[in-house]
Design an enzyme around this catalytic site. Structure first.
Site, PDB file in Angstrom:
ATOM      1  N   THR A  33      18.571  30.512  15.734  1.00  0.00           N
ATOM      2  CA  THR A  33      18.036  29.361  16.457  1.00  0.00           C
ATOM      3  C   THR A  33      18.636  28.052  15.943  1.00  0.00           C
ATOM      4  OG1 THR A  33      16.002  30.558  16.974  1.00  0.00           O
ATOM      5  CG2 THR A  33      15.918  28.153  17.126  1.00  0.00           C
ATOM      6  N   VAL A  37      20.538  25.263  18.281  1.00  0.00           N
ATOM      7  CA  VAL A  37      20.151  23.851  18.311  1.00  0.00           C
ATOM      8  C   VAL A  37      21.352  22.962  17.978  1.00  0.00           C
ATOM      9  CG1 VAL A  37      18.750  22.107  17.125  1.00  0.00           C
ATOM     10  CG2 VAL A  37      17.700  24.245  17.900  1.00  0.00           C
ATOM     11  N   LEU A  39      24.497  23.606  18.410  1.00  0.00           N
ATOM     12  CA  LEU A  39      25.444  23.642  19.521  1.00  0.00           C
ATOM     13  C   LEU A  39      24.969  22.739  20.663  1.00  0.00           C
ATOM     14  CD1 LEU A  39      28.135  25.130  20.135  1.00  0.00           C
ATOM     15  CD2 LEU A  39      26.757  26.809  21.395  1.00  0.00           C
ATOM     16  N   MET A  40      23.672  22.744  20.914  1.00  0.00           N
ATOM     17  CA  MET A  40      23.099  21.859  21.942  1.00  0.00           C
ATOM     18  C   MET A  40      23.277  20.394  21.549  1.00  0.00           C
ATOM     19  SD  MET A  40      19.564  23.875  22.713  1.00  0.00           S
ATOM     20  CE  MET A  40      19.425  25.142  23.969  1.00  0.00           C
ATOM     21  N   GLU A  41      23.014  20.083  20.275  1.00  0.00           N
ATOM     22  CA  GLU A  41      23.192  18.703  19.804  1.00  0.00           C
ATOM     23  C   GLU A  41      24.642  18.275  19.936  1.00  0.00           C
ATOM     24  OE1 GLU A  41      20.934  16.565  16.790  1.00  0.00           O
ATOM     25  OE2 GLU A  41      20.556  18.549  15.921  1.00  0.00           O
ATOM     26  N   HIS A  67      13.930  29.412  22.370  1.00  0.00           N
ATOM     27  CA  HIS A  67      15.028  30.364  22.183  1.00  0.00           C
ATOM     28  C   HIS A  67      14.475  31.695  22.680  1.00  0.00           C
ATOM     29  CE1 HIS A  67      18.376  31.952  19.262  1.00  0.00           C
ATOM     30  NE2 HIS A  67      18.522  32.375  20.508  1.00  0.00           N
ATOM     31  N   ARG A 111      18.329  11.493  21.469  1.00  0.00           N
ATOM     32  CA  ARG A 111      19.252  10.878  20.519  1.00  0.00           C
ATOM     33  C   ARG A 111      19.095   9.366  20.620  1.00  0.00           C
ATOM     34  NH1 ARG A 111      22.559  14.604  18.571  1.00  0.00           N
ATOM     35  NH2 ARG A 111      24.059  13.162  17.688  1.00  0.00           N
TER      36      ARG A 111
END
Length: 124
Positions: A33, A37, A39-41, A67, A111
């Site tokens: 997980t 996360v 990779l998403m960021e 997830h 962000r």
């Protein structure tokens, strides 16, 4: 210009380095997980990077994701981020990750735009 609709994708392959057992988030050899996360960021950061003023960056401050499916070693993972809201320096993204069998995770990510030098100066 920072505006709704900016998008990006980031990719990785599940390997020994990014499984739960190695990262400490679990004890199974499946995509972790925390790796999802990250990779998403990365996708969100890249979605707006070219639109930032010189000396600016974005930092992640909130992640709310599920997830929902495990991915084995060797699986190709893609994460996407689309900016859905701009509120001054606050940027909100819809994020999603998938492998060749479908969605593995999704949610929202926030962000903030910061001045790099000022941000780092506060750490001293």
């Amino acid at each position: 210009m920072l505006e709704k609709g900016l998008k990006s994708e980031s990719r990785t392959v599940v390997s020994k380095e990014n499984v739960a057992a190695t990262m400490g988030s679990g004890d199974m050899p499946v995509f972790a997980t925390p790796a999802m996360v990250a990779l998403m960021e990365n996708a969100a950061m890249n979605a707006v990077a070219a639109e930032l003023d010189a000396g600016a960056a974005t930092v992640g401050v909130e992640m709310n994701v599920s997830h929902v499916k495990a991915s084995p070693v060797g699986a190709a993972i893609t994460a996407s981020a689309e900016m859905v809201e701009v509120d001054g320096r606050k940027l909100t993204f819809e994020v999603k990750a998938w492998d060749d069998k479908g969605t593995i995770g999704e949610g929202r990510h926030v962000r903030f735009v910061v001045d790099r030098e000022r941000f780092m100066g506060r750490l001293a």
